[in-house]
Structures are given as structure tokens and as C-alpha cells.
Design an enzyme around this catalytic site. Structure first.
Site, mmCIF file in Angstrom:
data_model
loop_
_atom_site.group_PDB
_atom_site.id
_atom_site.type_symbol
_atom_site.label_atom_id
_atom_site.label_comp_id
_atom_site.label_asym_id
_atom_site.label_seq_id
_atom_site.Cartn_x
_atom_site.Cartn_y
_atom_site.Cartn_z
ATOM 1 N N SER A 127 -10.099 -59.968 40.571
ATOM 2 C CA SER A 127 -8.838 -60.599 40.176
ATOM 3 C C SER A 127 -8.753 -62.018 40.715
ATOM 4 O O SER A 127 -9.225 -62.311 41.821
ATOM 5 C CB SER A 127 -7.694 -59.763 40.766
ATOM 6 O OG SER A 127 -6.491 -60.492 40.750
ATOM 7 N N TYR A 151 -3.016 -55.895 47.647
ATOM 8 C CA TYR A 151 -3.749 -55.708 46.377
ATOM 9 C C TYR A 151 -4.922 -56.692 46.300
ATOM 10 O O TYR A 151 -6.071 -56.317 46.062
ATOM 11 C CB TYR A 151 -2.811 -55.891 45.174
ATOM 12 C CG TYR A 151 -3.546 -56.160 43.882
ATOM 13 C CD1 TYR A 151 -4.268 -55.143 43.252
ATOM 14 C CD2 TYR A 151 -3.555 -57.435 43.307
ATOM 15 C CE1 TYR A 151 -4.983 -55.397 42.085
ATOM 16 C CE2 TYR A 151 -4.265 -57.702 42.153
ATOM 17 C CZ TYR A 151 -4.972 -56.682 41.543
ATOM 18 O OH TYR A 151 -5.687 -56.937 40.396
ATOM 19 N N LYS A 155 -9.291 -56.277 46.461
ATOM 20 C CA LYS A 155 -10.268 -56.792 45.493
ATOM 21 C C LYS A 155 -11.313 -57.651 46.207
ATOM 22 O O LYS A 155 -12.504 -57.566 45.931
ATOM 23 C CB LYS A 155 -9.557 -57.604 44.396
ATOM 24 C CG LYS A 155 -8.723 -56.743 43.455
ATOM 25 C CD LYS A 155 -9.601 -55.794 42.650
ATOM 26 C CE LYS A 155 -8.819 -54.833 41.786
ATOM 27 N NZ LYS A 155 -9.655 -53.892 41.027
HETATM 28 C C1 UD1 Z 1 -0.372 -60.677 39.306
HETATM 29 C C2 UD1 Z 1 -1.578 -60.918 40.168
HETATM 30 C C3 UD1 Z 1 -2.830 -60.621 39.391
HETATM 31 C C4 UD1 Z 1 -2.776 -59.237 38.824
HETATM 32 C C5 UD1 Z 1 -1.580 -59.169 37.898
HETATM 33 C C6 UD1 Z 1 -1.498 -57.795 37.264
HETATM 34 C C7 UD1 Z 1 -1.292 -62.656 41.870
HETATM 35 C C8 UD1 Z 1 -1.325 -64.106 42.153
HETATM 36 N N1 UD1 Z 1 -1.575 -62.290 40.616
HETATM 37 O O1 UD1 Z 1 -0.341 -61.744 38.375
HETATM 38 O O2 UD1 Z 1 -3.941 -60.740 40.214
HETATM 39 O O3 UD1 Z 1 -3.956 -58.961 38.140
HETATM 40 O O4 UD1 Z 1 -0.411 -59.426 38.671
HETATM 41 O O5 UD1 Z 1 -0.841 -56.894 38.044
HETATM 42 O O6 UD1 Z 1 -1.032 -61.862 42.732
HETATM 43 N N2 UD1 Z 1 7.468 -63.751 35.950
HETATM 44 C C9 UD1 Z 1 8.789 -63.943 35.612
HETATM 45 N N3 UD1 Z 1 9.555 -62.847 35.322
HETATM 46 C C10 UD1 Z 1 9.055 -61.569 35.339
HETATM 47 C C11 UD1 Z 1 7.698 -61.381 35.706
HETATM 48 C C12 UD1 Z 1 6.939 -62.495 36.019
HETATM 49 O O7 UD1 Z 1 9.290 -65.066 35.581
HETATM 50 O O8 UD1 Z 1 9.815 -60.608 35.077
HETATM 51 C C13 UD1 Z 1 6.628 -64.934 36.205
HETATM 52 C C14 UD1 Z 1 5.952 -64.944 37.571
HETATM 53 O O9 UD1 Z 1 6.768 -65.559 38.524
HETATM 54 C C15 UD1 Z 1 4.672 -65.743 37.255
HETATM 55 C C16 UD1 Z 1 4.364 -65.382 35.809
HETATM 56 O O10 UD1 Z 1 5.587 -64.911 35.249
HETATM 57 O O11 UD1 Z 1 4.941 -67.127 37.322
HETATM 58 C C17 UD1 Z 1 3.304 -64.303 35.666
HETATM 59 O O12 UD1 Z 1 3.663 -63.170 36.461
HETATM 60 P P1 UD1 Z 1 2.945 -61.762 36.282
HETATM 61 O O13 UD1 Z 1 2.844 -61.424 34.849
HETATM 62 O O14 UD1 Z 1 3.641 -60.771 37.172
HETATM 63 O O15 UD1 Z 1 1.469 -62.012 36.791
HETATM 64 P P2 UD1 Z 1 0.940 -62.636 38.169
HETATM 65 O O16 UD1 Z 1 1.899 -62.437 39.266
HETATM 66 O O17 UD1 Z 1 0.466 -64.014 37.881
#
Ligand code: UD1
Length: 340
Positions: A127, A151, A155
Site C-alpha cells: 500500500s 495498518y 504492510k
Molecule cells: C487509505 C489508506 C490506503 C488504503 C485505503 C483503503 C492511507 C494514507 N491510505 O486511503 O493505504 O489502501 O485507505 O483502505 O492511510 N475522504 C472524505 N470523506 C470521506 C472519506 C474520505 O473527504 O467520507 C477524503 C480523505 O480525507 C482523503 C480522500 O477522501 O483525502 C481519500 O480517502 P480514502 O478513500 O479513505 O482513502 P485514503 O485514506 O487515501
């Protein structure tokens, strides 16, 4: 003789799409999955999508060496793709030991079964979270790992276990793929992402808002140092990720020891850009509200996909609108996911 691939976590989001890719390209597929976060229905859909069945599916926990031994004894396994793991960042902070147990323990158990049965080829699901708080993007494989949650640590630890095992067992060939943010779905609408409970990740959450299962998206922070203030990620279509795994299998013969590669597009998109692309793809408005930052989030994570391009002469091709269109098709056709 066709190549037989053992896919752990084959009923999960990335696993199921990869199974289709393998079946469509003549591989025999054996799946081991404990269904702790996946549905057996996904495997029926895999067969339907690919037009041919998988060779066998076993419900088992990878830490159960006895169960693994019977799987390896029943099939002439050539290669393994290892997806099975716990993957929720937030959950991992509350239950770190379970994450080490399942993710690291599952991997060592699998390695030991592979060793006992003379299987030497492995593709491992890693990841981009291993990079942690990157101070520059895009990220190359040479950037130092700095995991910020259990997590991500699991990895990184698995990568280290693999590196050291490869040093001592030179016959092993391992590719660890560091995925950025896999999203989207199979274009048929038969397969997609169906998380249990409230989605942690932005894309399935957006899709559930669009279909009316959730009221509005919470945008986690608009005060990041990015052009619109929201977090930037490198979203990659799950079909590209699946294709990447087939490439990896084809290229394992040319490898020796462990090689780590990023799997991303090199293109970053903000949360608001994603919302707007999803509105366009679905033709539905997505209500959202900006809330505070989510603990542990970083401003920007984007891959440098150059190493994969050079190693395999391959790159992801599907863009953000294809990711949104396909995610939406799956959600629209399966409003309650596989349980519907
Ligand atoms: C995280 C992990 C990644 C993992 C993935 C799947 C990190 C840095 N990344 O990705 O390794 O494979 O989860 O579980 O730890 N967001 C919102 N609203 C929401 C959800 C998310 O605004 O309801 C935003 C987050 O702040 C971020 C982006 O959307 O900026 C992506 O978030 P998300 O889809 O949860 O993925 P990551 O956190 O990048």
C-alpha cells in the site's frame, strides 16, 4: 498445462476483479477467503463475468496452516497472489494487535506453506500508506517508508519479512505492489466494491450518497495546502489494478528476490474534483458538507508510476470519469451491494 494461481482474498474488491482478469487470460484460479469482509456472491459474479468458473474456492483463515496445506496438496499451485488482509486505517488504530496478527501472521503462514510445497512465485498487496506523510509528490519506490498507523506498519513489516526471506531463500521471486487508491468497478456492473457497514473510503461513500443510502458526504477538511484545500489522492481504476497483477505474474520469471513497485496513475485528484466527476457520471447531485480533518490523513499522495512503466512497459489507462462511471453502474445495479 495452464498456470494455476492461488488468490488469497479472491472474493474481496481487488481480488474479485483480478480473478476475472486471470480467468479471461487462461489461468486456473483457486481462491482462499475467510469472507470476514467479502461475500461468496462475489465469486459467483466472477464466474458469470468471466464466462468460466474458478477451479475451487475455500473458506479459510490463512493462519490455519492445516487448511492451507490441504489447499496446496489438492492443487498444483504455480503462483500466489496475496490480497487477504485487514485494511481499514481507522480500525487499525483501535485494534493494532489484530492487524499484526492477521496481516503479518497470515503472510508468514502463507510463506511457510508455499515453502513446504515448493511454490516460489508471489505477488503481494502492499500500500502507498507505507510512505506516510510524504513531504513531496510524486512518490518513487526509493522514498523512505514512514508508516503512520498500524495498518500501514503491517504492510511495511510484510515487505521487510519478504525482503529478508528472499535474501535467505534465493529461489523466491516476489513482487510487492504498493497500490495508491483503487476505486471503480467492472464495467459490466456485476462486480464492484461492497464494504460492510459505513464505508471508510470516499468512493463507496459517494456512491451510496448518490443512490440515496446516505444523506451527504463529509469532506474531511478543506484547509490542506492544495489548490482547493481538500486532500489529493492518486485514484486508480480497479481494472487497471487487476491488469497490473496479471502483468506482475507474467514478469515474475524475470525477477529475482523481492521487487517493490508503485501501482498508481501519477495523476492526483482532490475530494471536490472527485465529487464533481461523480456528479457528472451519475447525473445526480451529491450533497456534501465540509467537516474537520480526519485523524491520520495526509494532504497529498500521488505515485510516480515510472518504475512500472519501465519494468513492464505498462501503465494504467482508465481516467477518473471511467472510475466514477463504473463505480456508479455497480451501485445503481446493486443498490444494496451483493446482499441485495
Ligand atoms: C487509505 C489508506 C490506503 C488504503 C485505503 C483503503 C492511507 C494514507 N491510505 O486511503 O493505504 O489502501 O485507505 O483502505 O492511510 N475522504 C472524505 N470523506 C470521506 C472519506 C474520505 O473527504 O467520507 C477524503 C480523505 O480525507 C482523503 C480522500 O477522501 O483525502 C481519500 O480517502 P480514502 O478513500 O479513505 O482513502 P485514503 O485514506 O487515501
Amino acid at each position: 498445462m495452464p498456470t494455476t494461481v492461488l488468490v488469497t482474498g479472491g472474493a474481496g474488491f481487488i481480488g474479485s476483479h483480478t480473478c476475472v482478469e486471470l480467468l479471461e487470460n487462461g489461468y486456473e484460479v483457486v481462491v482462499v477467503d475467510d469472507h470476514s469482509n467479502s461475500s461468496p456472491v462475489a465469486l459467483e459474479r466472477v464466474a458469470k463475468t468471466a464466462g468460466r468458473p474458478i477451479a475451487a474456492a475455500y473458506r479459510a483463515d490463512l493462519r490455519d496452516r492445516g487448511a492451507l496445506d490441504s489447499v496446496f496438496a489438492a492443487h498444483r499451485i504455480d503462483s500466489v497472489i496475496h490480497f487477504a488482509a485487514k485494511k481499514a486505517v481507522g480500525e487499525s488504530v483501535g485494534m493494532p494487535v489484530a492487524y499484526y496478527d492477521v496481516n503479518v501472521g497470515g503472510t508468514t503462514s502463507l510463506l511457510s506453506a508455499m515453502h513446504a510445497h515448493g511454490v516460489r512465485h508471489l505477488v503481494f498487496s502492499s500500500s502507498c500508506s507505507v510512505y506516510g506523510n510524504a513531504d513531496k509528490v510524486p512518490l518513487t519506490e526509493q522514498d523512505p517508508p514512514a508508516p503512520t498507523n498500524p495498518y500501514a506498519s503491517t504492510k511495511w513489516m510484510c515487505e521487510q519479512v519478504l525482503a529478508d526471506t528472499c535474501r535467505h531463500l534465493p529461489e523466491l521471486r516476489v513482487l510487492a505492489l504498493r497500490y495508491f487508491n483503487p476505486v471503480g468497478a467492472h464495467p459490466s456492473g456485476l462486480l464492484g466494491e461492497d464494504p460492510r457497514g459505513v464505508p471508510n473510503n470516499v468512493m463507496p461513500y459517494l456512491a451510496q450518497v448518490a443512490v440515496g443510502r446516505r444523506e451527504r458526504l463529509s469532506v474531511f477538511g478543506d484547509d490542506y495546502p492544495t489548490p482547493d484545500g481538500t486532500g489529493i489522492r492518486d485514484y486508480i481504476h480497479v481494472m487497471d489494478v487487476a491488469e497490473g497483477h496479471r502483468r506482475a505474474l507474467e514478469r515474475l520469471n524475470d525477477e529475482s528476490g523481492l521487487r517493490v513497485l508503485n501501482l498508481g496513475t501519477g495523476v492526483g485528484s482532490s475530494v471536490l474534483e472527485l465529487v464533481s466527476a461523480f456528479e457528472q457520471a451519475s447525473g445526480r447531485p451529491i450533497p456534501y458538507e465540509v467537516t474537520g480533518r480526519r485523524a491520520g490523513d495526509v494532504a497529498e499522495l500521488v505515485a510516480d508510476p515510472g518504475a512500472v512503466k519501465e519494468a513492464w512497459n505498462w501503465a494504467a489507462t482508465r481516467d477518473l470519469s471511467a472510475m466514477c462511471r463504473d463505480a456508479w453502474r455497480f451501485q445503481e445495479l446493486n443498490p444494496a451491494g451483493y446482499g441485495g
